[in-house]
Write a protein that holds these residues in place. Sequence first.
Motif, PDB file in Angstrom:
ATOM      1  N   ASN A   1     -55.168 -46.644  21.230  1.00 55.85           N
ATOM      2  CA  ASN A   1     -55.765 -45.635  22.115  1.00 55.85           C
ATOM      3  C   ASN A   1     -55.421 -45.968  23.561  1.00 55.85           C
ATOM      4  N   PRO A   2     -54.212 -45.636  23.985  1.00 55.56           N
ATOM      5  CA  PRO A   2     -53.791 -45.994  25.349  1.00 55.56           C
ATOM      6  C   PRO A   2     -54.394 -45.057  26.399  1.00 55.56           C
ATOM      7  N   LEU A   3     -55.701 -44.950  26.385  1.00 51.48           N
ATOM      8  CA  LEU A   3     -56.394 -44.094  27.350  1.00 51.48           C
ATOM      9  C   LEU A   3     -56.664 -44.874  28.629  1.00 51.48           C
ATOM     10  N   ILE A   4     -56.219 -44.365  29.753  1.00 48.54           N
ATOM     11  CA  ILE A   4     -56.390 -45.073  31.022  1.00 48.54           C
ATOM     12  C   ILE A   4     -57.565 -44.471  31.764  1.00 48.54           C
ATOM     13  N   VAL A   5     -58.641 -45.187  31.853  1.00 51.53           N
ATOM     14  CA  VAL A   5     -59.838 -44.710  32.534  1.00 51.53           C
ATOM     15  C   VAL A   5     -60.417 -45.839  33.367  1.00 51.53           C
ATOM     16  N   SER A   6     -60.696 -45.566  34.606  1.00 45.23           N
ATOM     17  CA  SER A   6     -61.340 -46.556  35.454  1.00 45.23           C
ATOM     18  C   SER A   6     -62.819 -46.235  35.525  1.00 45.23           C
ATOM     19  N   ASP A   7     -63.642 -47.142  35.007  1.00 43.68           N
ATOM     20  CA  ASP A   7     -65.097 -46.946  35.036  1.00 43.68           C
ATOM     21  C   ASP A   7     -65.692 -48.194  35.679  1.00 43.68           C
ATOM     22  N   PHE A   8     -65.742 -48.193  36.991  1.00 45.08           N
ATOM     23  CA  PHE A   8     -66.130 -49.378  37.749  1.00 45.08           C
ATOM     24  C   PHE A   8     -67.570 -49.769  37.444  1.00 45.08           C
ATOM     25  N   THR A   9     -68.451 -48.789  37.356  1.00 52.70           N
ATOM     26  CA  THR A   9     -69.881 -49.081  37.157  1.00 52.70           C
ATOM     27  C   THR A   9     -70.126 -49.785  35.834  1.00 52.70           C
TER      28      THR A   9
ATOM     29  N   ALA B   1     -44.846 -44.671  37.682  1.00 54.23           N
ATOM     30  CA  ALA B   1     -43.593 -43.958  37.436  1.00 54.23           C
ATOM     31  C   ALA B   1     -43.859 -42.463  37.250  1.00 54.23           C
ATOM     32  N   THR B   2     -44.944 -42.143  36.547  1.00 53.49           N
ATOM     33  CA  THR B   2     -45.304 -40.733  36.344  1.00 53.49           C
ATOM     34  C   THR B   2     -45.568 -40.049  37.682  1.00 53.49           C
ATOM     35  N   LEU B   3     -46.340 -40.713  38.531  1.00 60.06           N
ATOM     36  CA  LEU B   3     -46.664 -40.146  39.837  1.00 60.06           C
ATOM     37  C   LEU B   3     -45.422 -40.007  40.704  1.00 60.06           C
ATOM     38  N   ARG B   4     -44.503 -40.970  40.623  1.00 58.12           N
ATOM     39  CA  ARG B   4     -43.293 -40.907  41.436  1.00 58.12           C
ATOM     40  C   ARG B   4     -42.423 -39.725  41.033  1.00 58.12           C
ATOM     41  N   LEU B   5     -42.277 -39.484  39.723  1.00 60.23           N
ATOM     42  CA  LEU B   5     -41.498 -38.333  39.262  1.00 60.23           C
ATOM     43  C   LEU B   5     -42.125 -37.026  39.738  1.00 60.23           C
ATOM     44  N   LEU B   6     -43.452 -36.947  39.677  1.00 56.46           N
ATOM     45  CA  LEU B   6     -44.140 -35.733  40.107  1.00 56.46           C
ATOM     46  C   LEU B   6     -44.056 -35.555  41.614  1.00 56.46           C
TER      47      LEU B   6
ATOM     48  N   LEU C   1     -49.603 -35.161  30.708  1.00 57.30           N
ATOM     49  CA  LEU C   1     -49.718 -36.535  30.224  1.00 57.30           C
ATOM     50  C   LEU C   1     -50.781 -37.291  31.026  1.00 57.30           C
ATOM     51  N   LEU C   2     -50.799 -37.080  32.338  1.00 57.50           N
ATOM     52  CA  LEU C   2     -51.821 -37.723  33.159  1.00 57.50           C
ATOM     53  C   LEU C   2     -53.218 -37.300  32.706  1.00 57.50           C
ATOM     54  N   SER C   3     -53.394 -36.008  32.508  1.00 60.59           N
ATOM     55  CA  SER C   3     -54.712 -35.510  32.098  1.00 60.59           C
ATOM     56  C   SER C   3     -55.088 -36.052  30.725  1.00 60.59           C
ATOM     57  N   GLU C   4     -54.127 -36.047  29.792  1.00 63.12           N
ATOM     58  CA  GLU C   4     -54.403 -36.489  28.425  1.00 63.12           C
ATOM     59  C   GLU C   4     -54.724 -37.969  28.360  1.00 63.12           C
ATOM     60  N   THR C   5     -54.207 -38.727  29.314  1.00 60.19           N
ATOM     61  CA  THR C   5     -54.502 -40.164  29.339  1.00 60.19           C
ATOM     62  C   THR C   5     -55.652 -40.491  30.289  1.00 60.19           C
ATOM     63  N   GLY C   6     -56.442 -39.448  30.622  1.00 62.05           N
ATOM     64  CA  GLY C   6     -57.676 -39.695  31.364  1.00 62.05           C
ATOM     65  C   GLY C   6     -57.531 -39.817  32.857  1.00 62.05           C
ATOM     66  N   HIS C   7     -56.398 -39.393  33.412  1.00 60.63           N
ATOM     67  CA  HIS C   7     -56.150 -39.550  34.846  1.00 60.63           C
ATOM     68  C   HIS C   7     -56.492 -38.252  35.560  1.00 60.63           C
ATOM     69  N   SER C   8     -57.422 -38.323  36.524  1.00 59.57           N
ATOM     70  CA  SER C   8     -57.893 -37.100  37.195  1.00 59.57           C
ATOM     71  C   SER C   8     -56.817 -36.456  38.066  1.00 59.57           C
ATOM     72  N   ASP C   9     -55.742 -37.202  38.396  1.00 63.14           N
ATOM     73  CA  ASP C   9     -54.682 -36.625  39.209  1.00 63.14           C
ATOM     74  C   ASP C   9     -53.834 -35.622  38.439  1.00 63.14           C
ATOM     75  N   GLY C  10     -54.065 -35.493  37.129  1.00 62.24           N
ATOM     76  CA  GLY C  10     -53.294 -34.547  36.342  1.00 62.24           C
ATOM     77  C   GLY C  10     -53.412 -33.128  36.872  1.00 62.24           C
ATOM     78  N   LEU C  11     -54.640 -32.694  37.161  1.00 63.68           N
ATOM     79  CA  LEU C  11     -54.849 -31.346  37.680  1.00 63.68           C
ATOM     80  C   LEU C  11     -54.297 -31.226  39.096  1.00 63.68           C
ATOM     81  N   TYR C  12     -54.451 -32.266  39.896  1.00 62.71           N
ATOM     82  CA  TYR C  12     -53.934 -32.237  41.269  1.00 62.71           C
ATOM     83  C   TYR C  12     -52.438 -31.974  41.272  1.00 62.71           C
ATOM     84  N   TYR C  13     -51.691 -32.645  40.385  1.00 63.48           N
ATOM     85  CA  TYR C  13     -50.243 -32.453  40.364  1.00 63.48           C
ATOM     86  C   TYR C  13     -49.863 -31.106  39.771  1.00 63.48           C
TER      87      TYR C  13
END
Length: 987
Positions: A69-77, A281-286, A308-320
């Motif tokens: 489950n290569p889900l990338i999520v930052s949950d600091f709390t 790398a994903t962000l650089r291509l975008l 791919l960003l959205s599916e892997t839990g990255h909120s920048d997916g919608l931004y891009y």
Amino acid sequence: MLALVPLTAPVQAQSAPAVISDQEPVSNLPVSQVNKLAVTEAYIATLTPEERIELADRLLRGLPYSQSNPLIVSDFTTGSRLFEEALATASGDEFALLEYQYGKALLATSEPDKGRRATEHLEIALENGRKDAGLRLAMEFVSNPENVKEAVGPERAKELFQPFLSDGDPETLLGYAELIEGEDPEEARSLRLLAFTQLAVEAPSDARAAILMGNAYLDGSIGEKNLEKAVANYASALTGGSANGGYLIYSALKDLLDEPDIAARVKNALVASVTLGSVKATLRLLDDYTDKNRLGVTREEAEQLASLLSETGHSDGLYYQIRIFEKLLKDGQKLSTNEMDATVEKFLASGTSLSTDDAEKLGGRILRSTLPQDMRFGYSLYFFEYALERGSVSAAYELGDLVLGRLSSSQYFDKLGDKALQKKALSALQYAAERDNQLAMVRLGDVYRTNEFVELSLSEAEEWYKKAVALDPTPRALERLASFINATREDAQSLDEALSLLQSAAAQNSASAMTTLGTIYLRGKRTLTPDVPRALTWLHRAVDAGSTQALIVLGEFYRDSEQNFELARNSFQAAVDAGDGKGWIGIASLHELAGEPQKMMAALKSGSDAENPEAMVAYAFALLQKSADDQEAFSLLQRAQQLGIDSSGTNLRVAETYIATGEPVNIGTGLDILNVLVDRGYGPAVARAVRIYLSSEAGTPDLEKALSIASVGLTQGYTAPMVQVALTLSEGTPEIEADPEQAIQLLKQVYQKSPQSLDVAFRLGQAYTDGTYVERDLDLALQYFEEAATQGSVRAQLRTAKAYLDGVGTERNSTKAIGWYQQAADAGSTTALLQLGRIFASGGITEINPELAFVYFYRAAEADSTEAKAEVGRSLLAGFGIDQNIDLGVKWLEDAGEDGSARAMYDLFFHFIYQDTPDAQQVAIEWLHRAAENGSAEAMFRYAAHLRAEAKDDNAKGVKEWLKRASAAGHQYSATILTSGWKEYVE
């Protein structure tokens, strides 16, 4: 062209570990146990203590949970909580290890306070025997010294490195080499050579070793720089499974991407890194696709990467995805609401862990995008509400500001339902302001000051501005409070306070504060006379700080005051070059003055093409003057509305331009826009609408409509429009019959609503003093004058002082008279200074005080009062209140005489007439003649006497003429001579 080591085909995910890190992934965790929106308590309960710590580490650092489950999520709390829970029960070596792991993980986060917190935990670990915690601190000092600056400096870093240098670890050696580079470059080079020798021997195919070797070749730390070898090592790291390899290849070759084969290879490398899970790398291509797209990414590929960003839990997916849409629009393609809706719905359905901060960031990014306004406002509002529901104070401000400021003049606002959304926006601002959000405090001050959406309350506005300044005296807060004080108060002390606030903001390098100061000193304000040198100093400082508005002000000054069109053009052109389209309006005005209509139109068109809303309106107006049905002009007005959607002022100018055409259809359009602004409580629009309906601008004047709008404005606390109606009724116009009695009643309504309205109170005082339209009532008049005087009206202070001085409407009261004159004098009134001087010079209501009288006369004279100059001259001639000085006294009288004082001229006549020299006699007669010409009845009589004394044959007519003029000016003896026989007088 640079020869590159060929890259392999894109690395497939199964050819290398899915996670490249210094910790093993959590093994065999079922995907079904992971909630994509959050790590659930049920899931955590299934983990062993060791797995909890590994999960905590990954949550803090945003690493995948597992290979399955290569889900990338930052949950600091949650990550922090798991570490804290483990530390609470740990002891000994286990406690030290946890402190070390916690500190190390914190350094990998993006939290703003990570350095301080990480340092605390690593120091605790070091104190409890974990020497590698000291090494981590030393390495962090080398790479990111800001993170550990409070605990580690160069000398301590050396001490922390020492126990580990003998181990020969390449990374440690390289870190220490970088630390001592400045003081011992030879030793640093030796250590680097040793480190890379170790890498070549111990791990020749290790990805980490390849990256370190690549870095060394790239920066030349072990010899000459070698880009080819650097890229070859990064490529080796990529094929060895390092997700960072492709990004490093891009970083090394980014300046060569204009060469197609290099761009293709870099794209290939980045795609390989993406397959290995590299978010960078994903962000650089975008980023490249949405900018210059030198890598040749297609739209389909970009959308896949964003998904791919959205599916892997990255909120920048919608931004891009939004940036992709922006690129389409920029390229001339159309975007439907359905496409945007589907994209947002897909993003929300992807299960992305959307934190409060991420939601707020998304809202801001959407709002600042170039998407169609309905999309921008609707979706930014959605994400701000999402964050607000989770307690975000800053999102509360953003939501309130969005609705009240930027949506106030849009059609979209109407769709959402004005009242409900207004209420939500005001509540959001109140929520944020009460939790010390300074921006919300300032915004609430603006709301209550301008009475948009709320009833005007100057006291509420001032309270919020002062709270903002007290919380933190930022330029924004200081300038808003200064602006409020300048707009609502008239006394000199308040002006000084405002200037002090602006100077504090300017001291923080606020270009807008410098511009405001320059403008005030340039034009003067109330008691402050213009000071051009000081003004230019502030304006040039503002220009140096980046203010284009200062350039516009300078251009207008050089154009209007100095008539220096070259400097004016330079200033306007500099504003244009700095990106301010308003500069084109200034340039156009210069062409208009020069009689160059074609160049004027060309300049306005340039400003319009630069999409400056004001320039668009000006150009549209110029086009309409040439052709009332010009479709280009109307298109420009519509575009100006869209660009100025957050500016009620822009929409007001658009409305005025439509109305100015004089065409019924256009007038109707302008009135429609104007009425929308009126309905939303925009004060300047209320005032403008009243003026239009009182005049014939939009057709036949409509007093009833004007009175209705003014009445609504008055209920909102906006008094000026009703005052305008009252003034119109007091005098009447060709179309509107005068009704002074109704005018007085309207002024009374305004006064009841806003007793602090200085102009209204003063006018009512005048009305009851004159008794023209109401029964004369001097007692009531004094009440109105004194109310206005108390609020700071200088002219009311003068009238109040005069009433107490003469006992009009009250008993004589010398103390109050002098007190009110003193307040007016402190506010800069030369009339008050002159009157105080005369009071203390003559006595009557107080003891004579020559010295104090002279001080007041002199202050008024310094302020350029002509009569005061004459008083100073008389005092110096007589030695009254000051040592006698004949020459200086004459000089002051001459200054007053040159300024037009007939009394000073007459005094000069007396001074010179008693001197026995012919020249003095001639000068005396010249001053006498000038005094007579300037209206002195006594001088007219004496000049007639002078002509009579000359006994010339042609003087008889002159004697009679001057006697008649003296009589008309009130000279009784002249009148007597004329009636009893002027010929006998001449003879």
